[in-house]
Design a protein around this motif. Sequence first.
Motif, PDB file in Angstrom:
ATOM      1  N   GLU A   3       1.176   7.963   3.044  1.00 35.81           N
ATOM      2  CA  GLU A   3       0.294   9.149   2.645  1.00 35.81           C
ATOM      3  C   GLU A   3       0.601   9.140   1.040  1.00 35.81           C
ATOM      4  N   VAL A   4       1.696   9.323   0.531  1.00 37.00           N
ATOM      5  CA  VAL A   4       1.864   9.436  -0.918  1.00 37.00           C
ATOM      6  C   VAL A   4       1.216   8.183  -1.694  1.00 37.00           C
ATOM      7  N   TYR A   5       1.185   7.092  -1.182  1.00 35.14           N
ATOM      8  CA  TYR A   5       0.687   5.909  -1.822  1.00 35.14           C
ATOM      9  C   TYR A   5      -0.908   6.157  -1.746  1.00 35.14           C
ATOM     10  N   ASP A   6      -1.189   6.136  -0.500  1.00 35.72           N
ATOM     11  CA  ASP A   6      -2.990   6.076  -0.159  1.00 35.72           C
ATOM     12  C   ASP A   6      -3.629   7.126  -0.928  1.00 35.72           C
ATOM     13  N   ASN A   7      -3.263   8.527  -0.824  1.00 43.78           N
ATOM     14  CA  ASN A   7      -4.096   9.478  -1.341  1.00 43.78           C
ATOM     15  C   ASN A   7      -3.559  10.130  -2.477  1.00 43.78           C
ATOM     16  N   ILE A   8      -2.268   9.792  -3.130  1.00 43.50           N
ATOM     17  CA  ILE A   8      -1.810   9.981  -4.418  1.00 43.50           C
ATOM     18  C   ILE A   8      -1.708   9.031  -5.510  1.00 43.50           C
ATOM     19  N   PHE A  36      -3.758   6.735  -9.459  1.00 41.13           N
ATOM     20  CA  PHE A  36      -3.193   5.746 -10.398  1.00 41.13           C
ATOM     21  C   PHE A  36      -3.667   4.386 -10.421  1.00 41.13           C
ATOM     22  N   ILE A  37      -3.555   3.998  -9.262  1.00 37.70           N
ATOM     23  CA  ILE A  37      -3.520   2.335  -9.066  1.00 37.70           C
ATOM     24  C   ILE A  37      -5.074   2.072  -9.206  1.00 37.70           C
ATOM     25  N   LYS A  38      -6.068   2.829  -8.494  1.00 34.48           N
ATOM     26  CA  LYS A  38      -7.477   2.454  -8.343  1.00 34.48           C
ATOM     27  C   LYS A  38      -8.162   2.496  -9.670  1.00 34.48           C
ATOM     28  N   LEU A  79       4.498  -1.617   2.692  1.00 32.93           N
ATOM     29  CA  LEU A  79       5.000  -0.268   3.464  1.00 32.93           C
ATOM     30  C   LEU A  79       4.810  -0.309   4.850  1.00 32.93           C
ATOM     31  N   LEU A  80       3.700  -0.932   5.313  1.00 37.81           N
ATOM     32  CA  LEU A  80       3.578  -1.026   6.534  1.00 37.81           C
ATOM     33  C   LEU A  80       4.360  -2.262   7.198  1.00 37.81           C
ATOM     34  N   MET A  81       4.277  -3.292   6.435  1.00 41.21           N
ATOM     35  CA  MET A  81       5.117  -4.382   7.036  1.00 41.21           C
ATOM     36  C   MET A  81       6.665  -3.860   7.154  1.00 41.21           C
ATOM     37  N   PHE A  88      -1.195   6.906  11.952  1.00 44.14           N
ATOM     38  CA  PHE A  88      -1.576   8.196  12.340  1.00 44.14           C
ATOM     39  C   PHE A  88      -0.815   9.438  11.651  1.00 44.14           C
ATOM     40  N   ILE A  89       0.219   9.052  11.139  1.00 42.59           N
ATOM     41  CA  ILE A  89       1.136  10.235  10.446  1.00 42.59           C
ATOM     42  C   ILE A  89       0.257  10.183   8.938  1.00 42.59           C
ATOM     43  N   ASN A  90       0.110   9.191   8.601  1.00 47.55           N
ATOM     44  CA  ASN A  90      -0.614   8.925   7.115  1.00 47.55           C
ATOM     45  C   ASN A  90      -2.032   9.793   7.462  1.00 47.55           C
ATOM     46  N   PHE A  91      -2.866   9.709   8.239  1.00 46.94           N
ATOM     47  CA  PHE A  91      -4.035  10.070   8.639  1.00 46.94           C
ATOM     48  C   PHE A  91      -3.857  11.717   8.818  1.00 46.94           C
TER      49      PHE A  91
END
Length: 218
Positions: A51-56, A61-63, A85-87, A104-107
């Motif tokens: 979640e920290v990476y996906d939405n923050i 920063f990355i996109k 991270l998933l792997m 699911f925790i991420n979402f």
Amino acid sequence: AGTNLFIYVAIWVACAAGIGVVAWAALRSKRFRRWTTQDILIVAALGVLLEVYDNIIGDQFIKPVLSPIPGAEFLQLHDLPYMFLLMVGVALVRKPGCVTAMVFINFLLAALLFGSGHGVLDSTDGLTQGIFCDLYIVARRGAVFGPSAGRLSMVLDGLAIGILRGGPNAFLGDFNFDPYLNAQFYTWLQMWNDTWSNGLFNGIEAAISAVLAQRVAV
């Protein structure tokens, strides 16, 4: 609208059936060890990191850094840290349900922190990113990142998990979730391009990440 509703409900039913298969394998199958408190903590921690990476980090920063690069979005370059991270989570836990739980925790955190336009209805997006990966782990009967897994086996497992994370979700999003929930429609060509590009490049990223993830896990 009626057809989209029927398809949407059918997807929920399919996801529920998939969760049932994965839950049975995790709780009853002799091919897998039972979940431990440590596994739950690992999945929870990595779900938070996703979640920290996906939405923050990713969105803020990355996109923006990658967006000026031609083809960067099409190649899904921003998903590489996410897939790593998933792997890592798969390599550490190696049990059915780990991918769905992390995603699911991420979402769930995204909905709590940033809001969700449709509440629980948006959960299909997270479920269809994880459930096919977990069904693959079940089908592999404990061989994913198993004790005897070689480097090629890890790479191929990573490729499959990445494809199953990106491809079905992209297709179902374009074909049903966006039209039904957001009144956003796509051509068949757009659906095809989104499906194969998400599946292929997520697969490549997961394959690249697999061996390094195993090193982190060990």
